[in-house]
Design an enzyme around this catalytic site. Structure first.
Site, PDB file in Angstrom:
ATOM      1  N   GLU A   1       0.836  -1.202   0.000  1.00 49.24           N
ATOM      2  CA  GLU A   1       0.000   0.000   0.000  1.00 49.24           C
ATOM      3  C   GLU A   1       0.871   1.253   0.000  1.00 49.24           C
ATOM      4  O   GLU A   1       2.011   1.240   0.476  1.00 49.24           O
ATOM      5  CB  GLU A   1      -0.908   0.005   1.233  1.00 49.24           C
ATOM      6  CG  GLU A   1      -1.888   1.165   1.260  1.00 49.24           C
ATOM      7  CD  GLU A   1      -2.962   1.016   2.333  1.00 49.24           C
ATOM      8  OE1 GLU A   1      -3.870   1.873   2.386  1.00 49.24           O
ATOM      9  OE2 GLU A   1      -2.899   0.027   3.107  1.00 49.24           O
TER      10      GLU A   1
ATOM     11  N   ASN B   1     -12.336  -1.397  -1.110  1.00 52.78           N
ATOM     12  CA  ASN B   1     -11.630  -1.927   0.067  1.00 52.78           C
ATOM     13  C   ASN B   1     -12.299  -1.438   1.338  1.00 52.78           C
ATOM     14  O   ASN B   1     -12.610  -0.251   1.460  1.00 52.78           O
ATOM     15  CB  ASN B   1     -10.171  -1.452   0.047  1.00 52.78           C
ATOM     16  CG  ASN B   1      -9.469  -1.701   1.373  1.00 52.78           C
ATOM     17  OD1 ASN B   1      -9.075  -2.817   1.675  1.00 52.78           O
ATOM     18  ND2 ASN B   1      -9.343  -0.659   2.185  1.00 52.78           N
ATOM     19  N   GLU B   2     -12.523  -2.361   2.258  1.00 50.82           N
ATOM     20  CA  GLU B   2     -13.087  -2.020   3.573  1.00 50.82           C
ATOM     21  C   GLU B   2     -14.232  -1.017   3.440  1.00 50.82           C
ATOM     22  O   GLU B   2     -14.231   0.056   4.050  1.00 50.82           O
ATOM     23  CB  GLU B   2     -11.988  -1.500   4.520  1.00 50.82           C
ATOM     24  CG  GLU B   2     -10.960  -2.574   4.842  1.00 50.82           C
ATOM     25  CD  GLU B   2      -9.991  -2.207   5.958  1.00 50.82           C
ATOM     26  OE1 GLU B   2     -10.043  -1.061   6.454  1.00 50.82           O
ATOM     27  OE2 GLU B   2      -9.180  -3.066   6.334  1.00 50.82           O
TER      28      GLU B   2
ATOM     29  N   TYR C   1      -6.529  -8.821  11.876  1.00 50.68           N
ATOM     30  CA  TYR C   1      -5.169  -8.604  12.363  1.00 50.68           C
ATOM     31  C   TYR C   1      -4.996  -9.201  13.758  1.00 50.68           C
ATOM     32  O   TYR C   1      -5.969  -9.418  14.491  1.00 50.68           O
ATOM     33  CB  TYR C   1      -4.853  -7.107  12.401  1.00 50.68           C
ATOM     34  CG  TYR C   1      -4.663  -6.495  11.036  1.00 50.68           C
ATOM     35  CD1 TYR C   1      -3.420  -6.501  10.422  1.00 50.68           C
ATOM     36  CD2 TYR C   1      -5.723  -5.923  10.348  1.00 50.68           C
ATOM     37  CE1 TYR C   1      -3.228  -5.945   9.165  1.00 50.68           C
ATOM     38  CE2 TYR C   1      -5.559  -5.366   9.092  1.00 50.68           C
ATOM     39  CZ  TYR C   1      -4.301  -5.377   8.509  1.00 50.68           C
ATOM     40  OH  TYR C   1      -4.118  -4.835   7.258  1.00 50.68           O
TER      41      TYR C   1
ATOM     42  N   GLU D   1      -6.002  -9.181   3.913  1.00 52.73           N
ATOM     43  CA  GLU D   1      -5.209  -8.430   4.901  1.00 52.73           C
ATOM     44  C   GLU D   1      -5.144  -9.256   6.180  1.00 52.73           C
ATOM     45  O   GLU D   1      -6.178  -9.562   6.774  1.00 52.73           O
ATOM     46  CB  GLU D   1      -5.795  -7.042   5.194  1.00 52.73           C
ATOM     47  CG  GLU D   1      -5.625  -6.051   4.057  1.00 52.73           C
ATOM     48  CD  GLU D   1      -6.012  -4.622   4.433  1.00 52.73           C
ATOM     49  OE1 GLU D   1      -5.882  -4.249   5.635  1.00 52.73           O
ATOM     50  OE2 GLU D   1      -6.437  -3.875   3.548  1.00 52.73           O
TER      51      GLU D   1
ATOM     52  N   GLN E   1       2.331  -5.858   5.782  1.00 53.63           N
ATOM     53  CA  GLN E   1       2.519  -5.558   4.380  1.00 53.63           C
ATOM     54  C   GLN E   1       3.942  -5.911   3.971  1.00 53.63           C
ATOM     55  O   GLN E   1       4.735  -6.313   4.816  1.00 53.63           O
ATOM     56  CB  GLN E   1       2.239  -4.096   4.120  1.00 53.63           C
ATOM     57  CG  GLN E   1       0.780  -3.713   4.295  1.00 53.63           C
ATOM     58  CD  GLN E   1       0.476  -2.290   3.819  1.00 53.63           C
ATOM     59  OE1 GLN E   1       1.279  -1.616   3.166  1.00 53.63           O
ATOM     60  NE2 GLN E   1      -0.696  -1.820   4.167  1.00 53.63           N
TER      61      GLN E   1
END
Length: 516
Positions: free
Chosen positions: A49, A196-197, A265, A320, A369
């Site tokens: 990103e 995204n999201e 996460y 992610e 990432q």
């Protein structure tokens, strides 16, 4: 004491010791069913990103840099990622994707407009790394591009023109523009993320609203190269938002979707993520608790997907995942720069094992990432570069790419801490096209070694060799002054006898074995 009594007591002690030792051995059953799924190599994907020093100063240093580069991308990074066999790379976001307008990143670099990265640090970017730079990099890496397109602040027209720009061969306005900018042939795009999201930074939408928006965008998406068809990924759920998955699977026709995403996460707690290196065992245990929850998340999201898609036409894409801690002291909090320790090796090993074992539904995943951000595989500092423990785990595991899953069954011993417990052992196994078997094992216990015994007789597992990633402390990590503090080593603490493979795993270690 009489001699006979002494002998009896000695025998009882030996027997008791043997029983305790037997109880400490975890028995693992491996099977080789004909209908077992293939572990897609795309499970081992990465994420780049426009965030902090991931792109600028990470991948890209510019053509005029003193750091050796190819078209502005660091040569040492290219070499490391090629050795990692990166199968796909997601770009340009993340949250950044839904503020990115692709036309700003094409054409002569000196003519490109600047922009403010409102999500990550408020820094001004010059758009010198754009679509051509990214897609050419993917060709060098032999990685499939995964383009996360702007839905949150864009239009259907801008989106479809982007697709035409990168994939239409000739005879169209966008193909002509691409050729004008120096690229004659179109690129082959592996995957497209439709926003995204969308539940958060992509627009704070409800799932019902986004499902309709998705249907609109997906309807106008066409793959002009016709190389492998359009693979469209819907912006999926945030962790355990099962309602989001329910709505998308119910409302989006299967003719318009190939994958649905999931983001999750690992951290101590969301409000107090703690230091990347200065953590204690309580914080380690809590982080592993959230990491291992990935198995439950996939199970429950998959159950919903199965209800609406029993034929498994739609894949689950965990695009992610990784550890998230406080940034390193003295760095920009918006850059999410953190170190990478043996704790991250535990997250990587267990999470990849989970993905492998769910290979029938999980077809792609992207570690967050690649460079200098969150659970990165590479860290850079000016001309210096290092490979993290996470890099080494992913490289050890790349033997599973496109191999047939060998399902495992076992009851893990417990890693106990302050009255709570977690399964300490994580395992996945596969057989590649050359009939070579690979077994990846992780012991997350912070202080205890664990022995596992695998029945491998039916697999023709006569001899083996192995690698291990281990260190003295959970907090150990590689630094620019000592970049090889943690590296894989030859592993010999196993034996094969009468079809049984016995492996002793040190505390917080990752082991990969290969049949010979």
């Amino acid at each position: 004491m009489k001699k006979s009594t002494h002998i009896k007591l000695t025998c009882l002690f030996v027997l008791a010791t043997a029983l305790v030792k037997a109880q400490n051995v975890t028995n693992v059953k491996l099977t080789n069913p004909d209908d077992a799924p293939i572990i897609s190599k795309h499970i081992y994907g990465h994420f780049a990103e426009h965030l902090g020093r991931c792109i600028y100063g990470g991948f890209y240093v510019g053509e005029d840099s003193d750091i050796p580069n190819t078209n502005g991308v660091r040569n040492d990074v290219i070499k490391a990622l090629k050795e990692l066999k990166v199968p796909n790379l997601r770009w340009p976001g993340g949250c950044f994707a839904d503020t990115y307008h692709w036309r700003d990143g094409i054409g002569p670099k000196e003519d490109r407009p600047e922009m403010v990265n409102r999500w990550w640090g408020g820094v001004t970017e010059d758009n010198s790394f754009g679509t051509h730079d990214f897609l050419n990099l993917c060709e060098v890496l032999e990685a499939e591009p995964y383009l996360a397109a702007n839905v949150g602040s864009s239009t259907v027209q801008e989106f479809t023109e982007y697709i035409q720009y990168v994939t239409h061969p000739d005879g169209s306005p966008m193909a002509d523009l691409r050729k004008k900018n120096g690229r004659e042939k179109p690129w082959s795009i592996g995957f497209w993320g439709v926003g995204n999201e969308m539940w958060g930074c992509g627009g704070n939408m409800t799932p019902e609203y986004y499902a309709n928006i998705y249907r609109q965008y997906a309807t106008f998406m066409s793959d002009w190269t016709n190389s492998h068809g359009m693979y469209r990924v819907a912006s999926g759920a945030n962790v355990a938002d099962y309602h989001w998955t329910e709505v998308l699977m119910r409302e989006i026709p299967k003719s318009l979707i190939e994958g649905v995403a999931l983001h999750s996460y690992s951290f101590v707690t969301w409000s107090k993520k703690g230091s990347a290196t200065g953590f204690n065992e309580a914080q380690y245990f809590s982080t592993m608790e959230t990491a291992l929850k990935m198995d439950e998340l996939i199970k429950k999201h998959t159950e919903i997907m199965d209800k609406y898609d029993p034929e498994h036409k739609v894949d689950l894409i965990v695009d992610e995942w990784g550890g998230w801690y406080e940034v390193e002291e003295g760095t920009n909090p918006g850059f999410l720069y953190q170190q990478n320790t043996m704790r991250d090796a535990m997250i990587a090993g267990t999470t990849l094992n989970i993905f492998n074992n769910w290979a029938h539904r999980v077809k792609m995943a992207n570690l967050a990432q690649t460079i200098n951000v969150l659970q990165a595989v590479i860290l850079t500092e000016d001309e210096k570069m290092l490979l993290t423990p996470t890099y080494h785990v992913m490289k050890m595991y790349n033997v599973h790419h496109d191999a047939k899953l060998l399902p495992v069954e076992f009851e893990s011993p417990k890693y106990e801490f302050e009255g709570k417990s977690l399964p300490s052992i994580s395992i996945s196994a596969s057989k590649d096209k050359n009939n070579v078997v690979h077994i990846s094992l992780v012991n997350i216990d912070a202080s205890k070694e664990n022995t596992v015994e695998l029945d491998v007789e039916a697999l023709g597992f006569k001899k083996a060799e192995g690698q291990i990633l281990v260190s003295k402390k959970l907090q150990d990590h590689n630094t620019f002054d000592n970049p090889k503090n943690i590296v894989p080593e030859l592993f010999k603490d196993f034996k094969i006898k009468k079809g049984k493979l016995s492996v002793t795993l040190p505390p917080f270690s990752v082991v990969v074995l290969e049949s010979k």
